[in-house]
Design a protein around this motif. Structure first.
Motif, PDB file in Angstrom:
ATOM      1  N   MET A   1       0.849  -1.198   0.000  1.00 34.20           N
ATOM      2  CA  MET A   1       0.000   0.000   0.000  1.00 34.20           C
ATOM      3  C   MET A   1       0.881   1.243   0.000  1.00 34.20           C
ATOM      4  N   THR A   2       0.643   2.163  -0.901  1.00 32.14           N
ATOM      5  CA  THR A   2       1.401   3.401  -0.959  1.00 32.14           C
ATOM      6  C   THR A   2       0.715   4.469  -0.133  1.00 32.14           C
ATOM      7  N   ALA A   3       1.444   5.576   0.103  1.00 33.78           N
ATOM      8  CA  ALA A   3       0.845   6.682   0.848  1.00 33.78           C
ATOM      9  C   ALA A   3      -0.393   7.213   0.145  1.00 33.78           C
ATOM     10  N   MET A   4      -0.375   7.182  -1.208  1.00 35.36           N
ATOM     11  CA  MET A   4      -1.528   7.663  -1.951  1.00 35.36           C
ATOM     12  C   MET A   4      -2.747   6.782  -1.715  1.00 35.36           C
ATOM     13  N   ASP A   5      -2.510   5.476  -1.441  1.00 38.85           N
ATOM     14  CA  ASP A   5      -3.605   4.533  -1.229  1.00 38.85           C
ATOM     15  C   ASP A   5      -4.041   4.447   0.229  1.00 38.85           C
ATOM     16  N   THR A   6      -3.229   4.955   1.136  1.00 36.69           N
ATOM     17  CA  THR A   6      -3.522   4.831   2.554  1.00 36.69           C
ATOM     18  C   THR A   6      -4.744   5.667   2.917  1.00 36.69           C
ATOM     19  N   PRO A   7      -5.724   5.088   3.627  1.00 42.90           N
ATOM     20  CA  PRO A   7      -6.872   5.897   4.039  1.00 42.90           C
ATOM     21  C   PRO A   7      -6.427   7.071   4.894  1.00 42.90           C
ATOM     22  N   ALA A   8      -6.951   8.236   4.602  1.00 48.43           N
ATOM     23  CA  ALA A   8      -6.585   9.438   5.352  1.00 48.43           C
ATOM     24  C   ALA A   8      -7.691   9.795   6.326  1.00 48.43           C
ATOM     25  N   ASP A   9      -7.309  10.089   7.557  1.00 40.42           N
ATOM     26  CA  ASP A   9      -8.276  10.577   8.541  1.00 40.42           C
ATOM     27  C   ASP A   9      -8.227  12.103   8.521  1.00 40.42           C
ATOM     28  N   ARG A  10      -8.892  12.683   7.538  1.00 36.77           N
ATOM     29  CA  ARG A  10      -8.861  14.130   7.357  1.00 36.77           C
ATOM     30  C   ARG A  10      -9.499  14.849   8.543  1.00 36.77           C
ATOM     31  N   THR A  11     -10.540  14.267   9.097  1.00 33.62           N
ATOM     32  CA  THR A  11     -11.213  14.897  10.231  1.00 33.62           C
ATOM     33  C   THR A  11     -10.281  14.994  11.426  1.00 33.62           C
ATOM     34  N   ALA A  12      -9.557  13.909  11.720  1.00 35.44           N
ATOM     35  CA  ALA A  12      -8.615  13.931  12.840  1.00 35.44           C
ATOM     36  C   ALA A  12      -7.494  14.929  12.584  1.00 35.44           C
ATOM     37  N   ALA A  13      -7.044  15.037  11.332  1.00 35.01           N
ATOM     38  CA  ALA A  13      -5.984  15.986  11.004  1.00 35.01           C
ATOM     39  C   ALA A  13      -6.449  17.418  11.242  1.00 35.01           C
ATOM     40  N   ARG A  14      -7.683  17.710  10.885  1.00 37.70           N
ATOM     41  CA  ARG A  14      -8.214  19.051  11.104  1.00 37.70           C
ATOM     42  C   ARG A  14      -8.405  19.316  12.595  1.00 37.70           C
ATOM     43  N   ARG A  15      -8.869  18.309  13.337  1.00 39.09           N
ATOM     44  CA  ARG A  15      -8.962  18.468  14.794  1.00 39.09           C
ATOM     45  C   ARG A  15      -7.592  18.785  15.371  1.00 39.09           C
ATOM     46  N   SER A  16      -6.584  18.055  14.891  1.00 40.75           N
ATOM     47  CA  SER A  16      -5.239  18.226  15.417  1.00 40.75           C
ATOM     48  C   SER A  16      -4.707  19.630  15.158  1.00 40.75           C
ATOM     49  N   VAL A  17      -4.887  20.148  13.953  1.00 41.01           N
ATOM     50  CA  VAL A  17      -4.339  21.470  13.656  1.00 41.01           C
ATOM     51  C   VAL A  17      -5.061  22.553  14.454  1.00 41.01           C
ATOM     52  N   GLU A  18      -6.340  22.339  14.740  1.00 41.54           N
ATOM     53  CA  GLU A  18      -7.062  23.288  15.596  1.00 41.54           C
ATOM     54  C   GLU A  18      -6.464  23.311  17.004  1.00 41.54           C
ATOM     55  N   GLY A  19      -6.192  22.125  17.547  1.00 38.81           N
ATOM     56  CA  GLY A  19      -5.604  22.063  18.880  1.00 38.81           C
ATOM     57  C   GLY A  19      -4.186  22.564  18.912  1.00 38.81           C
ATOM     58  N   LEU A  20      -3.433  22.290  17.843  1.00 37.74           N
ATOM     59  CA  LEU A  20      -2.060  22.786  17.740  1.00 37.74           C
ATOM     60  C   LEU A  20      -2.052  24.311  17.755  1.00 37.74           C
ATOM     61  N   ALA A  21      -2.929  24.915  16.955  1.00 40.47           N
ATOM     62  CA  ALA A  21      -2.989  26.382  16.890  1.00 40.47           C
ATOM     63  C   ALA A  21      -3.409  26.979  18.225  1.00 40.47           C
ATOM     64  N   LEU A  22      -4.333  26.320  18.905  1.00 38.78           N
ATOM     65  CA  LEU A  22      -4.750  26.821  20.218  1.00 38.78           C
ATOM     66  C   LEU A  22      -3.591  26.749  21.207  1.00 38.78           C
ATOM     67  N   GLY A  23      -2.897  25.607  21.245  1.00 34.80           N
ATOM     68  CA  GLY A  23      -1.764  25.473  22.153  1.00 34.80           C
ATOM     69  C   GLY A  23      -0.673  26.481  21.849  1.00 34.80           C
ATOM     70  N   ASP A  24      -0.401  26.684  20.580  1.00 35.64           N
ATOM     71  CA  ASP A  24       0.604  27.643  20.138  1.00 35.64           C
ATOM     72  C   ASP A  24       0.249  29.053  20.610  1.00 35.64           C
ATOM     73  N   ALA A  25      -0.976  29.472  20.340  1.00 29.32           N
ATOM     74  CA  ALA A  25      -1.406  30.828  20.698  1.00 29.32           C
ATOM     75  C   ALA A  25      -1.492  31.008  22.215  1.00 29.32           C
ATOM     76  N   PHE A  26      -1.988  29.997  22.907  1.00 29.37           N
ATOM     77  CA  PHE A  26      -2.073  30.034  24.367  1.00 29.37           C
ATOM     78  C   PHE A  26      -0.671  30.107  24.974  1.00 29.37           C
ATOM     79  N   GLY A  27       0.226  29.258  24.509  1.00 27.18           N
ATOM     80  CA  GLY A  27       1.575  29.242  25.053  1.00 27.18           C
ATOM     81  C   GLY A  27       2.325  30.530  24.798  1.00 27.18           C
ATOM     82  N   GLU A  28       2.129  31.112  23.634  1.00 24.95           N
ATOM     83  CA  GLU A  28       2.811  32.352  23.286  1.00 24.95           C
ATOM     84  C   GLU A  28       2.456  33.491  24.232  1.00 24.95           C
ATOM     85  N   ARG A  29       1.276  33.442  24.825  1.00 22.26           N
ATOM     86  CA  ARG A  29       0.817  34.518  25.710  1.00 22.26           C
ATOM     87  C   ARG A  29       1.685  34.657  26.956  1.00 22.26           C
ATOM     88  N   TRP A  30       2.399  33.597  27.335  1.00 22.88           N
ATOM     89  CA  TRP A  30       3.148  33.625  28.586  1.00 22.88           C
ATOM     90  C   TRP A  30       4.531  34.234  28.449  1.00 22.88           C
TER      91      TRP A  30
END
Length: 298
Positions: free
Chosen positions: A1-30
């Protein structure tokens, strides 16, 4: 199976980037309080939410969004396209907090993105072992979470564009695996270490796996590092520890990570990206989300 054939969890990826951005912005405040570290620590321990009306994110999120864009375009890490996206993202807003190495590398890739193969290994006499590849990679781990072998391979490819040193690459692998396991509901530090190549990062993860969750986060940071050395092995183990310690509670995970001080926007970005791959940001106070800079595409 190639990366192109691998099922992608797009929803989880979008959840992750939302949490990453929140952590980044929250942490920067300190950071403004770090001239008075005792005061900053006391504010965090008291869970006093930063008062700024606008919480801007940094290069951590900017580069994570560039990486996610490549995955959405190609379904896998196209390294030349990733180099181009990183260069364009930097050119659009170089004041996002990029490190010295990226200020040297990324402008040189604008007209010749394929030159990353020659230029990245020349950074710091053997390539960067910093935490930059790790800070942006959690959404990739979530994306490829159905296939852990692809998580490892694609994380390596994503890191090589900017971080040629094995420790910089290994840091990205560890965070990607942690995010993938989180998305699968299988979060565990030992499981992350098992998939991480032999390295100082893996050694730190093994120390983290042996550290009881009853340990105060600031003490854990003393043992594992808090990112102040801007190295992958000084950043990833603590961020993974706090993420797994609070695997079901993004807000608690970010407060615990902030207690470690250090490179707090990056540690919180890593933790946020891992935890949110499973939880998303639905349980985060509206006040926080309203202050955080918007994340394109969400």
């Amino acid at each position: 199976m190639t990366a192109m054939d691998t099922p992608a969890d797009r929803t989880a990826a979008r959840r992750s980037v939302e949490g990453l951005a929140l952590g980044d912005a929250f942490g920067e405040r300190w950071f403004p309080l770090f001239r008075e570290p005792r005061r900053a620590f006391d504010e965090i321990r008291a869970r006093r939410v930063p008062e700024e009306p606008d919480w801007h994110w940094t290069d951590d999120t900017a580069m994570a969004l560039a990486l996610l864009r490549v995955l959405e375009e190609h379904g896998h890490v196209d390294q030349d396209r990733l180099a181009s996206c990183f260069a364009l993202t930097h050119a659009a807003d170089p004041a996002r907090g990029y490190g010295h190495g990226m200020h040297m590398l990324l402008p040189a890739l604008l007209d010749a993105p394929e030159d990353w193969r020659r230029l990245a290994p020349e950074l710091f006499d053997g390539g960067s072992l910093g935490n930059g590849a790790a800070m942006r990679v959690a959404p990739l781990g979530a994306w490829f979470s159905p296939d852990l072998d692809q998580v490892v391979r694609q994380a390596e490819l994503s890191a090589q564009v900017t971080h040629a040193h094995p420790e910089g690459i290994t840091g990205a692998v560890a965070v990607a695996v942690a995010a993938a396991l989180s998305a699968r509901g299988e979060a565990g530090i030992a499981a992350v270490a098992e998939r991480t190549p032999a390295s100082a990062v893996r050694d730190g993860l093994l120390r983290a796996a042996a550290l009881p969750f009853a340990t105060e986060p600031w003490r854990a940071a003393d043992v594992l590092g808090n990112g102040q050395r801007i190295r992958a092995d000084d950043t990833v183990p603590f961020a993974v520890w706090t993420a797994v310690r609070h695997r079901d509670d993004l807000v608690a995970a970010l407060w615990a990570t902030a207690e470690g001080l250090g490179d707090v926007d990056t540690t919180c970005a890593v933790t946020g990206g891992i935890v949110a791959a499973a939880t998303g940001v639905d349980a985060v106070p509206e006040e926080w989300l309203g202050r955080r800079e918007a994340v394109p595409g969400t």
